[in-house]
Design a protein around this motif. Sequence first.
Motif, PDB file in Angstrom:
ATOM      1  N   GLN A 243       0.825  -1.202   0.000  1.00 38.20           N
ATOM      2  CA  GLN A 243       0.000   0.000   0.000  1.00 38.20           C
ATOM      3  C   GLN A 243       0.865   1.260   0.000  1.00 38.20           C
ATOM      4  O   GLN A 243       0.594   2.206  -0.749  1.00 38.20           O
ATOM      5  CB  GLN A 243      -0.923   0.001   1.217  1.00 38.20           C
ATOM      6  CG  GLN A 243      -1.870   1.192   1.263  1.00 38.20           C
ATOM      7  CD  GLN A 243      -2.811   1.129   2.455  1.00 38.20           C
ATOM      8  OE1 GLN A 243      -2.864   0.144   3.168  1.00 38.20           O
ATOM      9  NE2 GLN A 243      -3.554   2.191   2.673  1.00 38.20           N
ATOM     10  N   SER A 244       1.887   1.279   0.825  1.00 36.43           N
ATOM     11  CA  SER A 244       2.770   2.442   0.876  1.00 36.43           C
ATOM     12  C   SER A 244       3.508   2.625  -0.443  1.00 36.43           C
ATOM     13  O   SER A 244       3.638   3.746  -0.949  1.00 36.43           O
ATOM     14  CB  SER A 244       3.783   2.280   2.020  1.00 36.43           C
ATOM     15  OG  SER A 244       3.139   2.239   3.270  1.00 36.43           O
ATOM     16  N   MET A 245       3.997   1.519  -1.007  1.00 39.54           N
ATOM     17  CA  MET A 245       4.705   1.600  -2.280  1.00 39.54           C
ATOM     18  C   MET A 245       3.808   2.141  -3.379  1.00 39.54           C
ATOM     19  O   MET A 245       4.203   3.025  -4.151  1.00 39.54           O
ATOM     20  CB  MET A 245       5.230   0.220  -2.676  1.00 39.54           C
ATOM     21  CG  MET A 245       6.439  -0.236  -1.904  1.00 39.54           C
ATOM     22  SD  MET A 245       6.940  -1.903  -2.414  1.00 39.54           S
ATOM     23  CE  MET A 245       7.174  -1.659  -4.174  1.00 39.54           C
ATOM     24  N   ASN A 246       2.601   1.620  -3.459  1.00 39.45           N
ATOM     25  CA  ASN A 246       1.686   2.054  -4.511  1.00 39.45           C
ATOM     26  C   ASN A 246       1.365   3.536  -4.385  1.00 39.45           C
ATOM     27  O   ASN A 246       1.258   4.244  -5.392  1.00 39.45           O
ATOM     28  CB  ASN A 246       0.390   1.237  -4.450  1.00 39.45           C
ATOM     29  CG  ASN A 246       0.566  -0.157  -5.011  1.00 39.45           C
ATOM     30  OD1 ASN A 246       1.432  -0.379  -5.848  1.00 39.45           O
ATOM     31  ND2 ASN A 246      -0.250  -1.090  -4.572  1.00 39.45           N
ATOM     32  N   THR A 247       1.212   4.018  -3.151  1.00 34.26           N
ATOM     33  CA  THR A 247       0.942   5.439  -2.945  1.00 34.26           C
ATOM     34  C   THR A 247       2.118   6.278  -3.425  1.00 34.26           C
ATOM     35  O   THR A 247       1.937   7.314  -4.078  1.00 34.26           O
ATOM     36  CB  THR A 247       0.665   5.724  -1.464  1.00 34.26           C
ATOM     37  OG1 THR A 247      -0.439   4.930  -1.025  1.00 34.26           O
ATOM     38  CG2 THR A 247       0.344   7.194  -1.243  1.00 34.26           C
ATOM     39  N   VAL A 248       3.322   5.827  -3.116  1.00 35.55           N
ATOM     40  CA  VAL A 248       4.514   6.563  -3.556  1.00 35.55           C
ATOM     41  C   VAL A 248       4.627   6.549  -5.078  1.00 35.55           C
ATOM     42  O   VAL A 248       4.916   7.580  -5.709  1.00 35.55           O
ATOM     43  CB  VAL A 248       5.779   5.966  -2.910  1.00 35.55           C
ATOM     44  CG1 VAL A 248       7.044   6.571  -3.540  1.00 35.55           C
ATOM     45  CG2 VAL A 248       5.773   6.216  -1.412  1.00 35.55           C
ATOM     46  N   TYR A 249       4.397   5.393  -5.694  1.00 36.09           N
ATOM     47  CA  TYR A 249       4.460   5.320  -7.155  1.00 36.09           C
ATOM     48  C   TYR A 249       3.436   6.253  -7.804  1.00 36.09           C
ATOM     49  O   TYR A 249       3.723   6.930  -8.793  1.00 36.09           O
ATOM     50  CB  TYR A 249       4.225   3.886  -7.618  1.00 36.09           C
ATOM     51  CG  TYR A 249       5.406   2.973  -7.422  1.00 36.09           C
ATOM     52  CD1 TYR A 249       6.677   3.336  -7.846  1.00 36.09           C
ATOM     53  CD2 TYR A 249       5.254   1.728  -6.808  1.00 36.09           C
ATOM     54  CE1 TYR A 249       7.758   2.508  -7.656  1.00 36.09           C
ATOM     55  CE2 TYR A 249       6.330   0.881  -6.626  1.00 36.09           C
ATOM     56  CZ  TYR A 249       7.593   1.278  -7.050  1.00 36.09           C
ATOM     57  OH  TYR A 249       8.657   0.447  -6.871  1.00 36.09           O
ATOM     58  N   ARG A 250       2.224   6.284  -7.232  1.00 38.45           N
ATOM     59  CA  ARG A 250       1.194   7.168  -7.789  1.00 38.45           C
ATOM     60  C   ARG A 250       1.601   8.631  -7.647  1.00 38.45           C
ATOM     61  O   ARG A 250       1.378   9.441  -8.549  1.00 38.45           O
ATOM     62  CB  ARG A 250      -0.150   6.939  -7.095  1.00 38.45           C
ATOM     63  CG  ARG A 250      -0.820   5.618  -7.449  1.00 38.45           C
ATOM     64  CD  ARG A 250      -2.321   5.676  -7.163  1.00 38.45           C
ATOM     65  NE  ARG A 250      -2.641   6.187  -5.843  1.00 38.45           N
ATOM     66  CZ  ARG A 250      -2.704   5.446  -4.741  1.00 38.45           C
ATOM     67  NH1 ARG A 250      -2.435   4.138  -4.805  1.00 38.45           N
ATOM     68  NH2 ARG A 250      -3.011   5.977  -3.581  1.00 38.45           N
ATOM     69  N   SER A 251       2.189   8.960  -6.518  1.00 37.79           N
ATOM     70  CA  SER A 251       2.600  10.348  -6.299  1.00 37.79           C
ATOM     71  C   SER A 251       3.671  10.758  -7.304  1.00 37.79           C
ATOM     72  O   SER A 251       3.689  11.901  -7.764  1.00 37.79           O
ATOM     73  CB  SER A 251       3.116  10.536  -4.865  1.00 37.79           C
ATOM     74  OG  SER A 251       4.366   9.910  -4.674  1.00 37.79           O
ATOM     75  N   MET A 252       4.583   9.828  -7.643  1.00 38.66           N
ATOM     76  CA  MET A 252       5.609  10.151  -8.635  1.00 38.66           C
ATOM     77  C   MET A 252       4.989  10.329 -10.012  1.00 38.66           C
ATOM     78  O   MET A 252       5.386  11.210 -10.783  1.00 38.66           O
ATOM     79  CB  MET A 252       6.693   9.069  -8.636  1.00 38.66           C
ATOM     80  CG  MET A 252       7.576   9.094  -7.401  1.00 38.66           C
ATOM     81  SD  MET A 252       9.056   8.048  -7.528  1.00 38.66           S
ATOM     82  CE  MET A 252       8.315   6.409  -7.420  1.00 38.66           C
ATOM     83  N   ASP A 253       4.004   9.494 -10.342  1.00 38.81           N
ATOM     84  CA  ASP A 253       3.312   9.651 -11.624  1.00 38.81           C
ATOM     85  C   ASP A 253       2.587  10.989 -11.694  1.00 38.81           C
ATOM     86  O   ASP A 253       2.500  11.612 -12.755  1.00 38.81           O
ATOM     87  CB  ASP A 253       2.300   8.517 -11.827  1.00 38.81           C
ATOM     88  CG  ASP A 253       2.973   7.207 -12.218  1.00 38.81           C
ATOM     89  OD1 ASP A 253       4.122   7.263 -12.695  1.00 38.81           O
ATOM     90  OD2 ASP A 253       2.352   6.146 -12.047  1.00 38.81           O
ATOM     91  N   GLU A 254       2.052  11.440 -10.544  1.00 33.27           N
ATOM     92  CA  GLU A 254       1.313  12.703 -10.494  1.00 33.27           C
ATOM     93  C   GLU A 254       2.219  13.899 -10.225  1.00 33.27           C
ATOM     94  O   GLU A 254       1.752  15.036 -10.203  1.00 33.27           O
ATOM     95  CB  GLU A 254       0.240  12.625  -9.402  1.00 33.27           C
ATOM     96  CG  GLU A 254      -0.824  11.567  -9.657  1.00 33.27           C
ATOM     97  CD  GLU A 254      -1.789  11.420  -8.487  1.00 33.27           C
ATOM     98  OE1 GLU A 254      -1.749  12.296  -7.584  1.00 33.27           O
ATOM     99  OE2 GLU A 254      -2.572  10.458  -8.467  1.00 33.27           O
ATOM    100  N   ASP A 255       3.520  13.619  -9.992  1.00 34.22           N
ATOM    101  CA  ASP A 255       4.492  14.678  -9.688  1.00 34.22           C
ATOM    102  C   ASP A 255       4.094  15.443  -8.432  1.00 34.22           C
ATOM    103  O   ASP A 255       4.195  16.673  -8.375  1.00 34.22           O
ATOM    104  CB  ASP A 255       4.642  15.630 -10.873  1.00 34.22           C
ATOM    105  CG  ASP A 255       5.911  16.486 -10.759  1.00 34.22           C
ATOM    106  OD1 ASP A 255       6.879  16.022 -10.143  1.00 34.22           O
ATOM    107  OD2 ASP A 255       5.895  17.621 -11.271  1.00 34.22           O
TER     108      ASP A 255
END
Length: 329
Positions: free
Chosen positions: A139-151
């Motif tokens: 869950q934490s990883m996915n949130t971080v990955y999404r944040s990078m995609d969204e800048d």
Amino acid sequence: MGDGFRQKLKFLYLVQMLQRKTDEEHPAGLRSMSAYLKELGITEEEEALKKDLGILREYGLDIEVSEGEEPLYCLRSREFYPEEIRILMDMVQSSGIITKRRREALIAKIGKLTSAYKEEEIRRQVMASDARGRDNLYQSMNTVYRSMDEDSEISFLYYEWILTEDRKLKRKGERLTLSPWGILHRDEYYYLIAMDGKSGVVKNYRFDKMRDVMIESGKKRSGHDFFSDVDVADFAAAAFGGVFCGKEEEIYLEFENRLLGKAVDTFGEELAITETGEKSFTVCVKAPADREFFGWLAGAGTGVKIVGPENVLTEYKKFLRKALGNYNR
């Protein structure tokens, strides 16, 4: 080969299309499926394709269909989840015994376990990792990955170790806001590589100590200028030392209290801690008394010192004298 033989291959090609060209975000209609098969020399009308897809669902493929003006199909579930594929790619990417060419070939093969769209997304995100089974890791990883995609920036609670009055370890949390730029695996842990916008310093944080990770929508990441000229994986890898290996022995170390977190992060949570004063504590660790361990000890600074056994202390002094000898010229 004749057209009749190619017709017999239609189910194989249809499964291949579902696996690589569809997912829940990219469904395909009967028209596009028919066109895909036609390019391969296979003729199949749309009504016949419906029956073919029904057979594949009966066989066990999790094919989802959305009813509408034009029904759309996708392969919903697969043998591996995207997070698991990412972990496999991370493991290959982090291997020190596989050549770059072989790593790229293996990662390409692993990517075919999901759709081409998911593969592209995972390839953008992957650095080097090997997951430990923490409850909230995915869950934490996915949130971080999404944040990078969204800048976007993220915020999270970060837990450090403190020592209670009865000398027991306890976690104390602090909420941080940072700009994530990558995830790295090192010594069986995931680390977040992030820019601290206030100080302008690149820092790393262990995922197993992070909780309640949230995307800060509307807050754009800082660090674009820095990371535009720096490879995140190379930068992060250079910031980490090696793991201890070799024949272990019991070594007694005295730490200043401020370095409790460093002691726990390096040697684990099962440390037997003995108070040696108001500002220090002693632990007994199992580690090889070799150059790698001595290098870590020197890098830890003056807040850590060997208090036993005598033979290890003697070897460490030899190590330091030899290192100083490089500057006596």
